[in-house]
Structures are given as structure tokens and as C-alpha cells.
Motif scaffolding. Structure first.
Motif, short mmCIF file in Angstrom:
data_model
loop_
_atom_site.label_atom_id
_atom_site.label_comp_id
_atom_site.label_asym_id
_atom_site.label_seq_id
_atom_site.Cartn_x
_atom_site.Cartn_y
_atom_site.Cartn_z
N SER A 24 35.32 49.49 -105.99
CA SER A 24 34.46 50.19 -106.94
C SER A 24 34.23 49.39 -108.22
N GLY A 25 34.24 48.06 -108.11
CA GLY A 25 33.94 47.24 -109.28
C GLY A 25 35.08 47.12 -110.26
N GLU A 26 36.31 47.43 -109.82
CA GLU A 26 37.45 47.38 -110.73
C GLU A 26 38.09 46.01 -110.78
N GLY A 27 37.68 45.09 -109.91
CA GLY A 27 38.28 43.76 -109.88
C GLY A 27 37.73 42.87 -110.99
N THR A 28 38.18 41.64 -110.99
CA THR A 28 37.75 40.68 -112.00
C THR A 28 36.24 40.45 -111.87
N PRO A 29 35.48 40.66 -112.93
CA PRO A 29 34.02 40.51 -112.85
C PRO A 29 33.59 39.05 -112.80
N ARG A 30 32.41 38.84 -112.26
CA ARG A 30 31.82 37.51 -112.20
C ARG A 30 30.79 37.35 -113.31
N MET A 31 30.46 36.11 -113.63
CA MET A 31 29.48 35.81 -114.68
C MET A 31 28.07 35.89 -114.10
N SER A 87 18.51 36.12 -110.70
CA SER A 87 19.82 35.95 -111.30
C SER A 87 20.85 35.75 -110.20
N ARG A 88 22.02 35.28 -110.62
CA ARG A 88 23.10 35.04 -109.67
C ARG A 88 24.43 35.30 -110.36
N VAL A 89 25.37 35.90 -109.64
CA VAL A 89 26.70 36.10 -110.18
C VAL A 89 27.62 35.02 -109.63
N ILE A 90 28.47 34.49 -110.51
CA ILE A 90 29.32 33.36 -110.16
C ILE A 90 30.75 33.69 -110.58
N PRO A 91 31.70 33.61 -109.65
CA PRO A 91 33.09 33.84 -110.04
C PRO A 91 33.64 32.67 -110.85
N LEU A 92 34.37 32.99 -111.91
CA LEU A 92 35.00 31.98 -112.74
C LEU A 92 36.46 31.81 -112.33
N GLN A 96 25.20 37.64 -123.26
CA GLN A 96 26.36 38.41 -123.73
C GLN A 96 27.58 37.50 -123.70
N ASN A 97 28.38 37.48 -124.76
CA ASN A 97 29.47 36.50 -124.84
C ASN A 97 30.81 37.03 -124.35
N PHE A 98 30.80 38.08 -123.56
CA PHE A 98 32.02 38.56 -122.91
C PHE A 98 31.64 39.12 -121.54
N ILE A 99 32.61 39.14 -120.63
CA ILE A 99 32.36 39.65 -119.28
C ILE A 99 33.35 40.76 -119.00
N GLU A 100 32.86 42.00 -118.98
CA GLU A 100 33.68 43.14 -118.59
C GLU A 100 33.21 43.71 -117.26
N ASN A 101 31.93 43.54 -116.97
CA ASN A 101 31.36 43.93 -115.68
C ASN A 101 30.24 42.94 -115.38
N GLU A 102 29.51 43.15 -114.31
CA GLU A 102 28.49 42.19 -113.89
C GLU A 102 27.08 42.66 -114.21
N ASP A 103 26.92 43.60 -115.13
CA ASP A 103 25.61 44.17 -115.42
C ASP A 103 24.76 43.31 -116.34
N LYS A 104 25.33 42.69 -117.33
CA LYS A 104 24.59 41.95 -118.35
C LYS A 104 24.59 40.45 -118.05
N THR A 105 23.50 39.78 -118.44
CA THR A 105 23.40 38.34 -118.28
C THR A 105 24.24 37.65 -119.35
N ASN A 106 25.07 36.69 -118.89
CA ASN A 106 25.94 35.97 -119.81
C ASN A 106 25.41 34.59 -120.16
N LEU A 107 24.50 34.07 -119.33
CA LEU A 107 23.98 32.72 -119.54
C LEU A 107 22.57 32.64 -118.97
N PHE A 108 21.66 32.01 -119.75
CA PHE A 108 20.30 31.75 -119.28
C PHE A 108 20.16 30.26 -119.07
N LEU A 109 19.67 29.88 -117.91
CA LEU A 109 19.36 28.47 -117.62
C LEU A 109 17.87 28.29 -117.80
N LEU A 110 17.45 27.29 -118.59
CA LEU A 110 16.04 27.02 -118.82
C LEU A 110 15.62 25.82 -117.99
N PHE A 111 14.56 26.00 -117.22
CA PHE A 111 14.04 24.94 -116.35
C PHE A 111 12.70 24.49 -116.84
#
Length: 173
Positions: free
Chosen positions: A41-48, A87-92, A158-173
Motif C-alpha cells: 500500500s505504498g508504505e515502503g521506501t519511495p522512489r524519486m 515521467s519515471r520513478v527511480i529507486p535510490l 520537490q526537495n524531499f521524497i516521502e511518496n512518489e506523487d510529486k516530481t523531484n527532478l526535471f530533466l531539460l532536453f
């Protein structure tokens, strides 16, 4: 007169056998755990979460393909590619390291950009099934200046990761 002691002995053994089966069945029912056994239920370590923008317009975009690799401390691990993504989620890393190196490519064998994600971690106990959950704070990403192809620039989200809802990093191409 027939000997009844054998039959009585057999009846007593059958009662013990039935009792043993009943106790085993009841024990099995009570040993089945509840919701804490599975961490779904999303209680584990969140991804970026990483999203993408066009450098010229600063507007979000969909990439035709993206390939990601991550160095978890023992060399690069290929996380594979995805097509038509926004977007993509990446485990740290979940060890005691204060950073994770992530590599991005837009073609399978093309050049890659290296981004180092720096952070501090905080741990909290969740449940017996999930164990300990890490949250990441004070995210600070740095694009390696020697690898600015294909990623041209990065922007903080967003400069913290508590869940995977918000974008933490934008890559510009």
C-alpha cells in the motif's frame, strides 16, 4: 467373549487424531497474518520521480524513449527503457550513502548524461512486513558537466521524497 480392549484403544487413538487435526487447523487459521505481512500500500521506501521539459520553452514534454541506469554502489545497473513517457520513478540507494548516480539516455546505445542526486535520509519503522522505510530530504541534483548530452540542464522539483506523487527532478532536453 471377544476382546474389546483393541477396539477401545483404536477409538481413543482416533479421538486423539481428530483432536490433533482440529488443533492444527485452528492454529493455521490464527497464524495467517493480517495486512502487515505484505507491503503493497505504498508504505515502503519511495522512489524519486523524474519528469521532462523542453529547454527552449520550459514546458513539460513526452519523450519518445528513455533508458535509465543507476549506480547502487557496486557498478551500474540498467533499469531498462520506456517509450512515450512523461515521467519515471527511480529507486535510490538504501545504504548509508549520501548520493546516488543516475544515468539517462534517449537511445539504447546512445550517449548518456550523469546526474548525481545528493540527499540525507531518515528512517522510520513501518510494519513487520515492510520493515524500515527511508525518506529522502534535502535533495540536491548536479548534472555532470562532462555529460551534457542528451540532458542539457536540470531543474529541481520537490526537495524531499516521502511518496512518489510529486516530481523531484526535471530533466531539460
Amino acid at each position: 467373549m471377544p476382546d474389546l480392549s483393541g477396539k477401545v484403544k483404536q477409538n481413543v487413538q482416533m479421538k486423539y487424531f481428530k483432536f490433533l487435526i482440529a488443533i492444527s487447523f485452528i492454529s493455521l487459521l490464527f497464524s495467517c497474518g493480517g495486512d502487515n505481512d505484505i507491503c503493497e500500500s505504498g508504505e515502503g521506501t519511495p522512489r524519486m520521480r523524474v519528469s521532462f521539459k523542453t529547454q527552449a520553452t520550459d514546458k513539460e514534454r513526452t519523450l519518445d524513449s528513455l533508458y535509465v541506469a543507476v549506480d547502487y554502489g557496486s557498478g551500474k545497473v540498467q533499469l531498462g527503457g520506456q517509450a512515450k513517457i512523461t515521467s519515471r520513478v527511480i529507486p535510490l540507494r538504501v545504504d548509508n550513502s549520501t548520493y546516488t548516480d543516475v544515468y539517462f539516455r534517449i537511445t539504447n546505445k546512445g550517449s548518456e548524461s550523469k546526474v548525481r542526486i545528493n540527499y540525507t535520509t531518515k528512517s522510520a519503522y513501518v510494519s513487520p512486513g515492510c520493515g524500515i522505510k527511508l525518506t529522502y530530504e534535502n535533495l540536491n541534483s548536479v548534472l555532470d558537466p562532462n555529460t551534457t548530452t542528451p540532458v542539457k540542464e536540470i531543474q529541481a522539483g520537490q526537495n524531499f521524497i516521502e511518496n512518489e506523487d510529486k516530481t523531484n527532478l526535471f530533466l531539460l532536453f
